[in-house]
Scaffold this active site. Structure first.
Site, PDB file in Angstrom:
ATOM      1  N   LYS A  53      37.136  52.186  51.159  1.00  0.00           N
ATOM      2  CA  LYS A  53      38.370  51.787  50.480  1.00  0.00           C
ATOM      3  C   LYS A  53      39.500  51.662  51.509  1.00  0.00           C
ATOM      4  O   LYS A  53      39.616  52.513  52.404  1.00  0.00           O
ATOM      5  CB  LYS A  53      38.723  52.861  49.438  1.00  0.00           C
ATOM      6  CG  LYS A  53      40.088  52.700  48.767  1.00  0.00           C
ATOM      7  CD  LYS A  53      40.070  51.617  47.723  1.00  0.00           C
ATOM      8  CE  LYS A  53      41.467  51.288  47.189  1.00  0.00           C
ATOM      9  NZ  LYS A  53      41.472  50.038  46.399  1.00  0.00           N
ATOM     10  N   CYS A 140      45.224  41.699  50.273  1.00  0.00           N
ATOM     11  CA  CYS A 140      45.317  42.344  48.960  1.00  0.00           C
ATOM     12  C   CYS A 140      46.438  41.701  48.145  1.00  0.00           C
ATOM     13  O   CYS A 140      47.595  41.704  48.573  1.00  0.00           O
ATOM     14  CB  CYS A 140      45.594  43.834  49.076  1.00  0.00           C
ATOM     15  SG  CYS A 140      45.729  44.590  47.433  1.00  0.00           S
ATOM     16  N   ASN A 202      38.445  38.023  49.740  1.00  0.00           N
ATOM     17  CA  ASN A 202      39.058  39.046  48.911  1.00  0.00           C
ATOM     18  C   ASN A 202      39.255  38.424  47.523  1.00  0.00           C
ATOM     19  O   ASN A 202      38.804  37.309  47.260  1.00  0.00           O
ATOM     20  CB  ASN A 202      40.386  39.498  49.522  1.00  0.00           C
ATOM     21  CG  ASN A 202      40.738  40.929  49.114  1.00  0.00           C
ATOM     22  OD1 ASN A 202      40.539  41.313  47.966  1.00  0.00           O
ATOM     23  ND2 ASN A 202      41.263  41.703  50.049  1.00  0.00           N
ATOM     24  N   THR A 203      39.926  39.099  46.627  1.00  0.00           N
ATOM     25  CA  THR A 203      40.029  38.622  45.241  1.00  0.00           C
ATOM     26  C   THR A 203      40.952  37.407  45.116  1.00  0.00           C
ATOM     27  O   THR A 203      41.821  37.172  45.959  1.00  0.00           O
ATOM     28  CB  THR A 203      40.545  39.746  44.328  1.00  0.00           C
ATOM     29  OG1 THR A 203      41.761  40.239  44.863  1.00  0.00           O
ATOM     30  CG2 THR A 203      39.534  40.874  44.235  1.00  0.00           C
ATOM     31  N   GLY A 253      31.824  37.984  47.403  1.00  0.00           N
ATOM     32  CA  GLY A 253      32.371  37.350  46.205  1.00  0.00           C
ATOM     33  C   GLY A 253      31.308  37.134  45.143  1.00  0.00           C
ATOM     34  O   GLY A 253      30.502  36.212  45.230  1.00  0.00           O
TER      35      GLY A 253
HETATM   36  C1  FMN Z   1      38.814  47.345  41.804  1.00  0.00           C
HETATM   37  C2  FMN Z   1      38.793  46.655  43.130  1.00  0.00           C
HETATM   38  C3  FMN Z   1      39.415  47.254  44.224  1.00  0.00           C
HETATM   39  C4  FMN Z   1      39.408  46.633  45.459  1.00  0.00           C
HETATM   40  N1  FMN Z   1      40.027  47.241  46.506  1.00  0.00           N
HETATM   41  C5  FMN Z   1      40.001  46.645  47.734  1.00  0.00           C
HETATM   42  C6  FMN Z   1      40.585  47.284  48.863  1.00  0.00           C
HETATM   43  O1  FMN Z   1      41.114  48.395  48.791  1.00  0.00           O
HETATM   44  N2  FMN Z   1      40.554  46.634  50.048  1.00  0.00           N
HETATM   45  C7  FMN Z   1      39.963  45.414  50.196  1.00  0.00           C
HETATM   46  O2  FMN Z   1      39.950  44.880  51.305  1.00  0.00           O
HETATM   47  N3  FMN Z   1      39.382  44.792  49.148  1.00  0.00           N
HETATM   48  C8  FMN Z   1      39.389  45.376  47.925  1.00  0.00           C
HETATM   49  N4  FMN Z   1      38.787  44.742  46.863  1.00  0.00           N
HETATM   50  C9  FMN Z   1      38.149  43.418  47.048  1.00  0.00           C
HETATM   51  C10 FMN Z   1      36.646  43.518  47.229  1.00  0.00           C
HETATM   52  O3  FMN Z   1      36.325  44.247  48.394  1.00  0.00           O
HETATM   53  C11 FMN Z   1      35.974  42.136  47.272  1.00  0.00           C
HETATM   54  O4  FMN Z   1      36.507  41.418  48.359  1.00  0.00           O
HETATM   55  C12 FMN Z   1      36.204  41.329  46.015  1.00  0.00           C
HETATM   56  O5  FMN Z   1      36.126  42.154  44.880  1.00  0.00           O
HETATM   57  C13 FMN Z   1      35.227  40.173  45.853  1.00  0.00           C
HETATM   58  O6  FMN Z   1      33.901  40.609  45.778  1.00  0.00           O
HETATM   59  P1  FMN Z   1      33.114  40.849  44.377  1.00  0.00           P
HETATM   60  O7  FMN Z   1      33.290  39.623  43.554  1.00  0.00           O
HETATM   61  O8  FMN Z   1      31.691  41.126  44.760  1.00  0.00           O
HETATM   62  O9  FMN Z   1      33.767  42.017  43.739  1.00  0.00           O
HETATM   63  C14 FMN Z   1      38.774  45.363  45.612  1.00  0.00           C
HETATM   64  C15 FMN Z   1      38.151  44.779  44.518  1.00  0.00           C
HETATM   65  C16 FMN Z   1      38.135  45.398  43.289  1.00  0.00           C
HETATM   66  C17 FMN Z   1      37.442  44.743  42.135  1.00  0.00           C
END
Ligand code: FMN
Ligand code: FES
Lengths: 322, 268
Positions: A53, A140, A202-203, A253
């Site tokens: 995290k 983020c 990232n998201t 992703g």
């Molecule tokens: C609840 C949540 C918390 C996240 N916290 C972080 C974070 O602290 N740092 C970061 O770089 N990415 C964070 N992400 C992004 C994820 O690491 C990832 O890049 C993103 O969710 C896309 O992948 P996925 O579709 O497999 O979830 C977070 C995602 C989610 C859903």
């Protein structure tokens, strides 16, 4: 069943910089905590690596609720980088993770270049044997300071990466945001500044509204979309980065299965990270590793390298510029 | 298909019974020896809407409503795609269940002699195992159960129930909180403790009442959850306490540090 970790006909090992990962399946920052919670539900030593995290210099409490909304094939989150701060991270979390046979990548979030450097140096001076490197979160969408304001500015990404590079010999990975017109110049900036890899995505900024109250469902109004819903965006962005740079790619992703992971390898990723699926099944990583091995066997592929960057585009489409 | 893999991993559990207990409320019974033998009152399970599918994506949390032998029950209120799919699960089909999760009610604490269960709506799901414990251990208790009208009660596993309805169709005409207040005002209630689960408004009123009569009160919260196991940080509740708070200094995580909290710990 234990994954075979590279023995037999299929070798899952992947090298990135000077680090050997026993398999290409990592778990994404923020979706696996610092390992201890998930360890109750899965054998985390099976994983190729754990991206922890995001940590900042000081602890952050995170955003007011509501922080989570489920959306079609995905979810919106606005956690706001809730984390224990770098001191607890090096005193408690890194030593705990040192007990496991997997690579650790420390993800760092900060609101200034100085803070990024300080956090990295502090971790570096407390490094544990399995600390493989750093992932720099410049992407983020859920904090007011820092975050996306770095990740959407090519010059700032270049400057930050250049400032961090001399501070460590370990892996330096920059985590990119999809919330830009094109990810290509960012990939090139990271490559030029000496990063070992980029990780993306990232998201995706998203929003959901309650039509009865006219209020946004998330307290912070907008949040970050993740899960299978964003997989096509992520695959396209990894493809774009591969076409326009040579820097190694870690694909992220919406990955839920070995098939999904395979898409990322084919468009150019060397490794992948599983995110949201860990919430549904904390044991997902192990399953994907086992399935990937089976799938590679079926395809007669012996190593991940043989999969990476193997996209086939029809000649007539190439001729048209695709 | 195995029904029991590893204690702490998600398990495919065959549904052995499905019954409708009130409009929009379905009880599913499933075979799950691990949960049945280890769950404590107030803990929950996290259930995938559709086995093997990622849409809808996230698991849904449910209090463990009842256990008998190697079987468990959950109570499902049909209010959206995920819960509607679950509510329509048929006998012989499987549920993908993770649990038991969360911390139990502080039901063995010595800060009370008499328990008062304050129940509203689907909050009832957190009460039967607590009731069972109090009955078995001969702990004196009473239950104040409120609903909009008399068709909405799910009281099959409750005991010593005082009913309250908004429309007066059963029991006291008014809220369960006003009914309880009337009782408390009548006389001295030495060493009671409130255990409340229901709509936020009801729990706020229960806390206010407990403050007024200076008695302990524990509430079981329901929030959105993504993981249910303490990794996503998606389920915070604001706290006034600064010790043992994992997510910085301001919040508790409902899924692991709750779902039940003492009234002094939280701000709702
Ligand atoms: C609840 C949540 C918390 C996240 N916290 C972080 C974070 O602290 N740092 C970061 O770089 N990415 C964070 N992400 C992004 C994820 O690491 C990832 O890049 C993103 O969710 C896309 O992948 P996925 O579709 O497999 O979830 C977070 C995602 C989610 C859903
Ligand atoms: S639901 Fe994920 S931390 Fe509580």
């Amino acid at each position: 069943m234990q994954p075979s970790n590279g023995t037999g006909e299929v070798n899952l090992k992947v090298n990135l910089g000077n680090v050997e990962f026993k398999n290409p399946i990592l778990v994404a920052s923020g979706t696996f905590g610092y390992g201890s919670e998930a360890a109750k539900f899965t054998d985390i030593s099976n994983l190729g690596g754990i991206v922890t995290k995001s940590v900042s210099w000081k602890p952050r409490p995170g955003n007011y609720p509501r922080r989570i909304v489920e959306t079609p094939s995905g979810m919106l989150n606005s956690i706001g980088l809730a984390n224990v701060g770098v001191h607890v991270f090096v005193d408690e979390k890194l030593p705990y993770l040192a007990e496991f046979d997997t690579k650790i990548i420390a993800n760092i979030a900060a609101s200034s270049q100085e803070e990024y450097c300080n956090v990295l140096e502090h971790i570096e001076s407390h490094a544990t044997p399995n600390l493989a490197g750093y992932e720099i979160n410049v992407s983020c969408p859920n904090v007011k300071d820092g975050g996306l304001s770095f990740g959407t500015n090519v010059d700032m990404v270049h400057e930050l990466t250049s400032a961090l590079r001399p501070l460590t010999k370990r892996l330096l990975i920059v985590k990119l945001t999809p919330n830009v017109t094109s990810v290509a110049p960012f990939a090139q900036a990271c490559e030029a500044a000496g990063a070992d890899a980029i990780s993306l995505i990232n998201t995706v900024v998203g929003m959901s509204v309650d039509v009865f109250t006219h209020k946004p469902r998330l307290a912070t109004v907008t949040g970050g979309l993740s899960g299978p819903a964003i997989r096509p965006i992520a695959v396209a962005q990894c493809y774009n980065a591969r076409k326009n740079s040579k820097i190694p790619i870690i694909g992220i992703g919406g990955i839920t299965s070995a098939m999904d992971a395979m898409e990322f390898f084919i468009v150019g990723a060397s490794l992948v990270q599983l995110g949201t699926i860990n919430f549904v099944d904390p044991d997902a990583g192990t399953k994907v590793i086992n399935d990937l091995q089976e799938l590679m066997k079926q395809k007669g592929v012996h190593s991940v390298d043989q999969l990476t960057n193997t996209l086939v585009i029809e000649e007539r489409m190439k001729a048209l510029g695709w | 298909m195995t029904t029991h893999r590893l204690a702490s991993r998600s398990t495919l559990a065959p549904v052995t019974e499905r019954r409708q207990i009130a409009p929009g409320l379905v009880v599913l019974r499933f075979l799950h020896p691990h949960i049945a033998s280890t769950v404590e009152p107030g803990q929950f399970v996290n259930v995938l809407p559709k086995v093997g599918f990622t849409a809808p994506l996230l698991r849904r949390p449910f209090s463990v409503y009842w256990i008998e032998g190697e079987e468990c029950e959950i109570i499902i209120q049909d209010h959206g795609l995920g819960t509607s799919i679950l509510a329509n699960t048929q006998v012989g089909e499987h549920l993908d269940v993770l649990g038991p999760l969360g911390s139990p009610w502080r039901y063995k604490s010595d800060d009370f002699d008499t328990a008062v269960l304050v129940v509203g709506g689907v909050g009832v799901a957190a009460m039967p195992l607590l009731t069972k414990h109090f009955l078995k251990n001969e702990v004196p208790f009473s239950t104040y159960y409120g609903a909009r009208n008399d068709t909405l009660f799910a009281d099959e596993y409750l005991a010593k129930v005082r009913y309250a309805t908004d429309d007066g169709s059963k029991g006291y005409h008014g809220t369960n909180i006003s009914l309880l207040r009337d009782e408390l005002e009548k006389g001295s209630h030495p060493r009671i403790k409130l255990f409340a689960c229901g709509p936020t408004k009801m729990m706020q009123a229960a806390i206010a009442l407990a403050d007024e009569f200076n008695v302990p009160c524990e509430v079981s919260l329901e929030t959105e959850m993504a993981c249910g196991v303490g990794i996503c940080q998606g389920c915070p509740v604001e706290t006034s306490v600064t010790e043992n708070v994992t997510s910085g200094k301001k919040f508790y995580l409902v899924c692991t540090q709750g779902p039940s909290f003492l009234k002094e710990q939280i701000v709702i």
